[in-house]
Design a protein around this motif. Structure first.
Motif, PDB file in Angstrom:
ATOM      1  N   ASP A 447       0.846  -1.198   0.000  1.00 14.53           N
ATOM      2  CA  ASP A 447       0.000   0.000   0.000  1.00 14.53           C
ATOM      3  C   ASP A 447       0.880   1.246   0.000  1.00 14.53           C
ATOM      4  O   ASP A 447       1.933   1.256   0.647  1.00 14.53           O
ATOM      5  CB  ASP A 447      -0.862   0.040   1.268  1.00 14.53           C
ATOM      6  N   PRO A 448       0.424   2.306  -0.693  1.00 14.79           N
ATOM      7  CA  PRO A 448       1.192   3.564  -0.592  1.00 14.79           C
ATOM      8  C   PRO A 448       1.319   4.005   0.866  1.00 14.79           C
ATOM      9  O   PRO A 448       2.376   4.456   1.295  1.00 14.79           O
ATOM     10  CB  PRO A 448       0.366   4.547  -1.398  1.00 14.79           C
ATOM     11  N   ILE A 449       0.218   3.850   1.620  1.00 13.81           N
ATOM     12  CA  ILE A 449       0.296   4.113   3.054  1.00 13.81           C
ATOM     13  C   ILE A 449       0.183   2.785   3.788  1.00 13.81           C
ATOM     14  O   ILE A 449      -0.810   2.074   3.660  1.00 13.81           O
ATOM     15  CB  ILE A 449      -0.817   5.082   3.514  1.00 13.81           C
ATOM     16  N   ARG A 450       1.214   2.451   4.549  1.00 17.32           N
ATOM     17  CA  ARG A 450       1.256   1.150   5.213  1.00 17.32           C
ATOM     18  C   ARG A 450       0.526   1.134   6.544  1.00 17.32           C
ATOM     19  O   ARG A 450       0.031   0.103   6.994  1.00 17.32           O
ATOM     20  CB  ARG A 450       2.716   0.746   5.463  1.00 17.32           C
ATOM     21  N   ALA A 451       0.525   2.282   7.193  1.00 19.91           N
ATOM     22  CA  ALA A 451      -0.165   2.351   8.486  1.00 19.91           C
ATOM     23  C   ALA A 451      -0.551   3.789   8.774  1.00 19.91           C
ATOM     24  O   ALA A 451       0.128   4.724   8.345  1.00 19.91           O
ATOM     25  CB  ALA A 451       0.730   1.814   9.600  1.00 19.91           C
ATOM     26  N   PHE A 452      -1.630   3.936   9.480  1.00 16.81           N
ATOM     27  CA  PHE A 452      -2.156   5.261   9.812  1.00 16.81           C
ATOM     28  C   PHE A 452      -2.513   5.195  11.295  1.00 16.81           C
ATOM     29  O   PHE A 452      -3.527   4.622  11.658  1.00 16.81           O
ATOM     30  CB  PHE A 452      -3.383   5.547   8.945  1.00 16.81           C
ATOM     31  N   VAL A 453      -1.658   5.750  12.136  1.00  9.40           N
ATOM     32  CA  VAL A 453      -1.846   5.534  13.569  1.00  9.40           C
ATOM     33  C   VAL A 453      -2.101   6.850  14.324  1.00  9.40           C
ATOM     34  O   VAL A 453      -1.599   7.898  13.958  1.00  9.40           O
ATOM     35  CB  VAL A 453      -0.636   4.792  14.198  1.00  9.40           C
ATOM     36  N   GLY A 454      -2.902   6.730  15.363  1.00 10.23           N
ATOM     37  CA  GLY A 454      -3.206   7.866  16.222  1.00 10.23           C
ATOM     38  C   GLY A 454      -2.866   7.533  17.662  1.00 10.23           C
ATOM     39  O   GLY A 454      -3.146   6.441  18.132  1.00 10.23           O
ATOM     40  N   TYR A 455      -2.243   8.479  18.343  1.00 10.47           N
ATOM     41  CA  TYR A 455      -1.895   8.277  19.759  1.00 10.47           C
ATOM     42  C   TYR A 455      -1.614   9.642  20.354  1.00 10.47           C
ATOM     43  O   TYR A 455      -1.577  10.646  19.647  1.00 10.47           O
ATOM     44  CB  TYR A 455      -0.675   7.358  19.901  1.00 10.47           C
ATOM     45  N   GLY A 456      -1.418   9.666  21.648  1.00  7.32           N
ATOM     46  CA  GLY A 456      -1.092  10.978  22.201  1.00  7.32           C
ATOM     47  C   GLY A 456      -1.253  11.091  23.694  1.00  7.32           C
ATOM     48  O   GLY A 456      -1.536  10.130  24.404  1.00  7.32           O
ATOM     49  N   HIS A 457      -1.021  12.327  24.125  1.00  8.27           N
ATOM     50  CA  HIS A 457      -1.086  12.683  25.534  1.00  8.27           C
ATOM     51  C   HIS A 457      -2.510  13.166  25.812  1.00  8.27           C
ATOM     52  O   HIS A 457      -2.829  14.324  25.623  1.00  8.27           O
ATOM     53  CB  HIS A 457      -0.089  13.788  25.853  1.00  8.27           C
ATOM     54  N   MET A 458      -3.338  12.250  26.260  1.00  7.45           N
ATOM     55  CA  MET A 458      -4.749  12.550  26.485  1.00  7.45           C
ATOM     56  C   MET A 458      -4.907  13.717  27.459  1.00  7.45           C
ATOM     57  O   MET A 458      -5.726  14.607  27.247  1.00  7.45           O
ATOM     58  CB  MET A 458      -5.390  11.300  27.092  1.00  7.45           C
ATOM     59  N   GLY A 459      -4.125  13.684  28.517  1.00  5.58           N
ATOM     60  CA  GLY A 459      -4.263  14.712  29.549  1.00  5.58           C
ATOM     61  C   GLY A 459      -3.990  16.111  29.041  1.00  5.58           C
ATOM     62  O   GLY A 459      -4.440  17.089  29.629  1.00  5.58           O
ATOM     63  N   ASP A 460      -3.250  16.241  27.966  1.00  7.90           N
ATOM     64  CA  ASP A 460      -2.889  17.555  27.440  1.00  7.90           C
ATOM     65  C   ASP A 460      -3.645  17.913  26.172  1.00  7.90           C
ATOM     66  O   ASP A 460      -3.375  18.953  25.572  1.00  7.90           O
ATOM     67  CB  ASP A 460      -1.393  17.619  27.107  1.00  7.90           C
ATOM     68  N   GLY A 461      -4.544  17.035  25.724  1.00  8.44           N
ATOM     69  CA  GLY A 461      -5.236  17.302  24.462  1.00  8.44           C
ATOM     70  C   GLY A 461      -4.282  17.299  23.276  1.00  8.44           C
ATOM     71  O   GLY A 461      -4.475  18.006  22.300  1.00  8.44           O
ATOM     72  N   ASN A 462      -3.246  16.506  23.385  1.00  5.13           N
ATOM     73  CA  ASN A 462      -2.182  16.501  22.365  1.00  5.13           C
ATOM     74  C   ASN A 462      -2.219  15.197  21.580  1.00  5.13           C
ATOM     75  O   ASN A 462      -1.916  14.127  22.096  1.00  5.13           O
ATOM     76  CB  ASN A 462      -0.835  16.666  23.075  1.00  5.13           C
ATOM     77  N   LEU A 463      -2.625  15.320  20.309  1.00  7.12           N
ATOM     78  CA  LEU A 463      -2.782  14.171  19.420  1.00  7.12           C
ATOM     79  C   LEU A 463      -1.611  14.061  18.458  1.00  7.12           C
ATOM     80  O   LEU A 463      -1.223  15.045  17.841  1.00  7.12           O
ATOM     81  CB  LEU A 463      -4.076  14.355  18.608  1.00  7.12           C
ATOM     82  N   HIS A 464      -1.067  12.859  18.353  1.00  2.24           N
ATOM     83  CA  HIS A 464      -0.063  12.600  17.324  1.00  2.24           C
ATOM     84  C   HIS A 464      -0.665  11.691  16.259  1.00  2.24           C
ATOM     85  O   HIS A 464      -1.268  10.669  16.578  1.00  2.24           O
ATOM     86  CB  HIS A 464       1.167  11.915  17.927  1.00  2.24           C
TER      87      HIS A 464
END
Lengths: 541, 541
Positions: A447-464
């Motif tokens: 696939d052109p995109i192999r993975a699409f991941v979301g994670y982050g610092h919930m307590g800070d409202g910070n999404l990666h």
């Protein structure tokens, strides 16, 4: 806590083995062979880099000789112009550690003292030579490497702890002290550096302050705007600004140090940091849960605040795709099947507590676990039983960026979004690339995109968001950008929660800042650095 | 905890009666009759006030008419120029609440919206009319009142809560919301405003931010530089700067809001505040101890951090002289003998805890009490048994400024000093006035100085010295100043920990800030307010 312990599994032994589940804490400082460096066109996110500003002086061998003389009290200089270094030796200073940005500097100066930094800046300002201050070079937006031929001013030789007061917990150190070194120093005294992040083994405290690093425990200790008490800064013209206070309260004029926190080296070079360090928790716990939905993550977060109160020190989340990449990384690179959870789920969350009384913390955690389990808010979980397991569980979260990096070329987004809307943003952008036919299955290598991941610092409202592609490609970037920034703007979020602007996001600042703000920022930049020699081509468009 | 409870006395009933031990939390907003106003010469600390700047336009009836028209959407105006107010009605806006500074403004504008504030500022900037923004007028350095004929821009009509998010705890409100109103609003939702101070019944959150107020719980919740997430500010030329973010993390450029925090209205008018509010502790405790020496206060402080860890929310101290003034105040003004401690001592300290689990907190406090008592670190103590006693004990500390005010004319100093040296400063300055023959006994009414008291926020290194004189007199001030500032400078402290500079301390800024810093501050002021109309005569010398 017994019921909770019965339901929850202890951490499987393999997870606890830090050597197996390598964490990216210590980013190795390896010079990348020139042959491995892709061309700029191949790796540059989006439009071309800003062109060289012809008003800057091109550095000559004579300049190098002058600069060398300014470092006679202990600093060092490496240059291809006078033969003191080979081109390969400068690669580690020219390239960012993501291997995305590749400067062409021929001079690296490594002063040993604030006075040497001042002499270098004064000289460069007079000669109109552009300078890029560089800490541990662990940034993610190309803020700490040259874009063209700027002189690299490395703080690596300024690495001394200056003082520590065990009554107040105030630590004062050179800008080049490695974060982990500072934290180890403090650990011996029973204190903790109020900042922790994956790159702690390489990043420097001056760079942390210059980029307003956020990291893993902001939830507990707050931002550097609250914990930094003072700074010593060499201004672009070589003036030393001595704002290295050690006072918790001081209302005598504008709080000038705040301007430098997060200024990414655009207003001067931070040479010293004074910071308030809390007592180290006497006891810590960490648990990881699998849950059914993002709504459940939010519910667990609310319960964690409610039941754990003042001992909650971190709340992180990641999605199944992130977990799959970490597991895949493990299987392919480290060998073997490593199932951590009996019941996997679409989401995971990590909770850390830190407190002064082990029994009280365990009881609070027990009450919390009983509650989330009896209410069916979590479907599985593991609780660390010792410090190795503690590290092992953290590596499930901290290992995500490294696992993504090993899996392909990563488009990284670091966003601030109101907590309730965080995962909507992941879904919207994921749908977008799916519609564009770029993300077909779940991590197929073709696939052109192999993975699409979301994670982050919930307590800070910070999404990666990490989008792992087979390779950096125009059509992929065109599908994501500016769409992702538009979505963030719509949610009144920030296009850079903690990574900063650098050269990568400077052109996109208007998604987060209005014209009035950018105008004031430009005026302030002009005030401090009228010649614009300090970290040019970045930060402001 | 039983042993501790046996040793410690519960709070005597009379202390717990808040009505008797009136706290100064709600500073009454009473217009002072003109007849009570002393002449400026009689009350001004030190040299004469700065002269009126002749480049400012004198306000006429025509200007008042224009300004009135700008307020048509709900704001109001009071002026002696158009007969809309009597001189007496403007006294509450012209005089500071200490009754030390007395402006001569003839116009008070009270806009109802940010747009109205913007219209007023634009008009005044164009016409070159000086403006002083005013919140609750509870400041202590003459920062919020006019010095000459500046237009008073009161935020009192902008008093609406704009939003509150119970997930993140982020509160957004107009600048004119009274601090206590905000805290009561939050209490209903289970949250707490991360700032508390004696004047909470009158002061406004915009003024709190403009002056970077510190207060009683900074130890726990940190400074406003860490908790404020965004601001809305009307710049001197009437531009509305919309920095009213609600994000915990945002690294997109200079953190401009930081410049306004503590700028005392010199860069613009804060009209809206976004602030992160923690959950309200479910359980709180307070205890007061008498101790033998300042060294013992420090030892108890170290133990409190050790035993109480994350639940410690305040640590205050005061000396016997402060306690005597509070008791005298009570006996003379409120009637009756009120002995709180069996064993009095030269020093007292107050400890407050706040946590999420009453049983755990009580156990931690019990362990702490057992320890300090068995080690003989305290000689007496009282522990609040209910919320009335909680308030009563706090009033022993919070009542000090009010008691001093009733006892005579008070010279107030608000200093940041390294914790270990705090009381040395009190002793040095006390010795100085004693040598000058100004302080003979212990509070005789005929002494030039009736009382010399030291107290403060131990956890923040913030020392308050109140010198109660029979009357403000040149020779007294000459004995204290600049000596006190020289001592502070010697200890690398700050001459204003939390009160700010205002008109009182602007001339003394050089004791805490070097030439480079003052030069940068002047440049920033010039950048934002080239005509200098925003709160002139103050802040910077």
């Amino acid at each position: 806590m017994s019921a909770a312990r019965t339901f929850l599994r202890a951490v499987p032994h393999h997870v606890a083995r830090r050597a197996v589940w390598a964490t990216p804490r210590a980013v190795p400082r390896i010079a990348i062979p020139a042959s491995r460096i892709p061309t700029v066109a191949a790796v540059r996110f989006g439009s071309t880099l800003p062109p060289r500003n012809p008003s800057f002086t091109k550095v000559t061998e004579d300049h190098v000789k002058d600069l060398s003389n300014l470092l006679s009290s202990g600093g060092s200089l490496m240059s291809t112009l006078d033969g003191s270094a080979l081109a390969d030796e400068l690669v580690a200073y020219n390239d960012d550690w993501m291997n995305k940005y590749h400067g062409k500097s021929q001079v690296v100066v490594k002063p040993k003292s604030t006075e040497e930094v001042a002499a270098v800046m004064k000289y460069c300002n007079e000669k109109n030579i552009a300078v890029v201050p560089q800490g541990g070079n662990t940034g993610l937006v190309g803020g700490g490497v040259p874009i063209h031929d700027e002189v690299v001013l490395s703080l690596a030789n300024m690495n001394q702890v200056r003082s520590f007061d065990p009554v107040s917990g105030i630590f004062v150190g050179d800008a080049g002290v490695i974060l982990e070194t500072a934290d180890n120093f403090l650990a011996e005294k029973g204190f903790i550096f109020p900042l922790d992040l994956g790159a702690k083994g390489s990043c420097q405290i001056g760079g942390n302050v210059a980029t307003n690093a956020g990291g893993l425990r902001l939830l507990r200790y707050g931002s550097l705007h609250g914990t930094v008490l003072g700074l010593e800064v060499v201004l672009p013209d070589g003036t030393i600004w001595n704002g290295l206070r050690t006072l918790r309260k001081d209302n005598t004029g504008f709080d000038l140090k705040q301007l430098f926190i997060g200024s990414e080296g655009s207003l001067g070079v931070i040479t010293g940091v004074s910071i308030m360090c809390p007592r180290r928790p006497k006891t810590s716990n960490v648990a990881v849960f699998s849950v059914e939905s993002y709504e459940a993550v939010q519910a667990v977060f609310a319960d964690a605040k409610d039941y754990l109160g003042e001992i909650l020190s971190a709340f992180e989340f990641w999605d199944q795709q992130a977990y799959a990449v970490v597991r895949k990384h493990h299987e392919e690179h480290l060998g073997g099947e490593r199932k951590v959870f009996e019941n996997e789920g679409p989401f995971y969350c990590l909770i850390e507590t830190g407190g002064s009384n082990a029994e009280h913390d365990e009881e609070k955690l027990g009450n919390f676990l009983e509650h989330v389990m009896s209410e069916g808010k979590v479907i599985g979980g593991v609780l660390a039983q010792d410090s190795a397991q503690f590290t092992g569980l953290w590596s499930l979260r901290e290992g995500i960026p490294e696992a993504c990096g090993k899996f392909g070329s990563v488009y990284k987004y670091d966003l601030s979004i109101p907590v309730g809307k965080m995962y909507e943003v992941v879904e919207k952008v994921r749908a977008r690339v799916r519609e564009a036919g770029l993300l077909k299955g779940d991590g197929s290598m073709s696939d052109p995109i192999r993975a699409f991941v979301g994670y982050g610092h919930m307590g800070d409202g910070n999404l990666h968001i990490n989008i792992v592609a087979e390779e950096y490609r125009e059509e992929i970037e065109a599908a994501i950008e500016p769409y992702v920034y538009e979505v963030v703007s719509e949610y009144k979020g920030s296009i850079s929660a903690e990574h900063g602007l650098g050269v990568m996001k400077a052109p996109h600042i208007h998604y987060s800042q209005d014209e009035t703000s950018v105008k004031i920022m430009r005026d302030i930049k002009q005030l401090f650095d009228p010649k614009g020699i300090c970290n040019p081509y970045k930060y402001l468009p």
